[in-house]
Design a protein around this motif. Structure first.
Motif, mmCIF file in Angstrom:
data_model
loop_
_atom_site.group_PDB
_atom_site.id
_atom_site.type_symbol
_atom_site.label_atom_id
_atom_site.label_comp_id
_atom_site.label_asym_id
_atom_site.label_seq_id
_atom_site.Cartn_x
_atom_site.Cartn_y
_atom_site.Cartn_z
ATOM 1 N N LEU A 158 0.189 -10.212 0.794
ATOM 2 C CA LEU A 158 -0.846 -10.090 -0.234
ATOM 3 C C LEU A 158 -2.089 -10.805 0.265
ATOM 4 O O LEU A 158 -2.019 -11.964 0.667
ATOM 5 C CB LEU A 158 -0.381 -10.705 -1.552
ATOM 6 N N ARG A 159 -3.194 -10.117 0.243
ATOM 7 C CA ARG A 159 -4.444 -10.702 0.720
ATOM 8 C C ARG A 159 -5.292 -11.117 -0.475
ATOM 9 O O ARG A 159 -4.830 -11.106 -1.584
ATOM 10 C CB ARG A 159 -5.165 -9.696 1.612
ATOM 11 N N GLY A 160 -6.487 -11.475 -0.242
ATOM 12 C CA GLY A 160 -7.379 -11.849 -1.331
ATOM 13 C C GLY A 160 -7.663 -13.334 -1.305
ATOM 14 O O GLY A 160 -7.573 -13.992 -0.265
ATOM 15 N N VAL A 194 2.921 -14.180 0.688
ATOM 16 C CA VAL A 194 3.914 -13.138 0.905
ATOM 17 C C VAL A 194 4.668 -12.910 -0.406
ATOM 18 O O VAL A 194 5.225 -13.853 -0.977
ATOM 19 C CB VAL A 194 4.903 -13.531 2.025
ATOM 20 N N ALA A 195 4.670 -11.671 -0.874
ATOM 21 C CA ALA A 195 5.451 -11.299 -2.055
ATOM 22 C C ALA A 195 6.798 -10.765 -1.583
ATOM 23 O O ALA A 195 6.937 -10.307 -0.445
ATOM 24 C CB ALA A 195 4.719 -10.237 -2.869
ATOM 25 N N LEU A 196 7.778 -10.812 -2.453
ATOM 26 C CA LEU A 196 9.124 -10.321 -2.163
ATOM 27 C C LEU A 196 9.439 -9.182 -3.118
ATOM 28 O O LEU A 196 9.209 -9.305 -4.320
ATOM 29 C CB LEU A 196 10.159 -11.431 -2.347
ATOM 30 N N LEU A 238 6.507 -1.964 -6.930
ATOM 31 C CA LEU A 238 6.284 -2.587 -5.628
ATOM 32 C C LEU A 238 4.820 -2.995 -5.499
ATOM 33 O O LEU A 238 3.949 -2.316 -6.040
ATOM 34 C CB LEU A 238 6.631 -1.601 -4.502
ATOM 35 N N PRO A 239 4.533 -4.070 -4.761
ATOM 36 C CA PRO A 239 3.134 -4.477 -4.605
ATOM 37 C C PRO A 239 2.336 -3.548 -3.696
ATOM 38 O O PRO A 239 1.115 -3.488 -3.785
ATOM 39 C CB PRO A 239 3.223 -5.880 -4.003
ATOM 40 N N ASP A 240 3.014 -2.828 -2.799
ATOM 41 C CA ASP A 240 2.371 -1.843 -1.931
ATOM 42 C C ASP A 240 3.456 -0.930 -1.375
ATOM 43 O O ASP A 240 4.630 -1.093 -1.684
ATOM 44 C CB ASP A 240 1.554 -2.511 -0.814
ATOM 45 N N GLU A 241 3.072 0.028 -0.553
ATOM 46 C CA GLU A 241 4.020 1.029 -0.057
ATOM 47 C C GLU A 241 4.547 0.740 1.347
ATOM 48 O O GLU A 241 5.281 1.546 1.901
ATOM 49 C CB GLU A 241 3.341 2.403 -0.059
ATOM 50 N N VAL A 242 4.194 -0.402 1.928
ATOM 51 C CA VAL A 242 4.550 -0.650 3.324
ATOM 52 C C VAL A 242 5.356 -1.941 3.491
ATOM 53 O O VAL A 242 5.027 -2.779 4.312
ATOM 54 C CB VAL A 242 3.302 -0.684 4.235
ATOM 55 N N GLY A 243 6.402 -2.083 2.734
ATOM 56 C CA GLY A 243 7.225 -3.282 2.844
ATOM 57 C C GLY A 243 7.873 -3.444 4.207
ATOM 58 O O GLY A 243 8.276 -2.482 4.852
#
Length: 175
Positions: A47-49, A54-56, A84-89
């Motif tokens: 996670l950026r910003g 790092v999210a799990l 999911l936080p994004d599509e590229v876990g």
């Protein structure tokens, strides 16, 4: 993987962890505590910003297991969000991961695990099924669309190794 499966039975937990190695350890500890069953996928997500971390994420095989994981993670103080936080876990826990220790062939890796495809840096196409891969017990594929893909690179003696190594040397470590 069926996209409905990912959307329906997935959740993610926000953490204060900023290093992948620490996130791996936390994810594996939580997977053990939650007694995650076969068929579970657990990933790290960068996670950026304003507060990089790092999210799990956890994708479980059923609604009751999802609810149990959500309750236990929330009870431990994690902020839990559906989906999911994004599509590229970056996948740490997946079916067959425990069977990928030592040296395996590409064919064995694809047969024993949930990994769909292997790519080799600098080449096109998939390596032959008989090509050997030295895993060092650290195989971290990533989601690319609906496929679980392991990036590998050529190594000594015509073998392959996963692109991600278990103990990377930090940049400028010798300075």
């Amino acid at each position: 993987m069926d996209p409905a499966f990912v959307t329906r039975y997935a959740l993610w937990a926000d953490t204060s962890v900023s290093a992948l190695r620490a996130a791996d350890h936390l994810l594996l500890a939580l997977a053990t505590e939650l007694a995650l069953p076969e068929g579970t996928f657990a990933c790290t997500h960068l996670l950026r910003g304003d507060r990089p971390r790092v999210a799990l994420s956890f994708t479980l095989p059923s609604e009751p297991l999802l609810r149990t994981a959500e309750e236990r993670l929330t009870a431990q103080g994690y902020e839990v969000t559906p989906g999911l936080p994004d599509e590229v876990g970056r996948v740490v826990v997946y079916p067959g991961a425990d069977s990928l220790n030592g040296t395996v062939t590409v064919g064995e890796l694809l047969t024993r695990s949930a990994i769909d495809r292997v790519t080799v840096l600098g080449t096109s196409g998939q390596p032959p099924a008989g090509q050997t891969l030295v895993t060092h017990g650290h195989v971290r594929p990533q989601w690319q669309g609906d496929e679980l893909v392991l990036a590998a690179m050529p190594a000594i003696g015509g073998t392959l190794v996963p692109f991600e190594v278990p103990d990377p040397t930090p940049c400028c470590a010798d300075h």
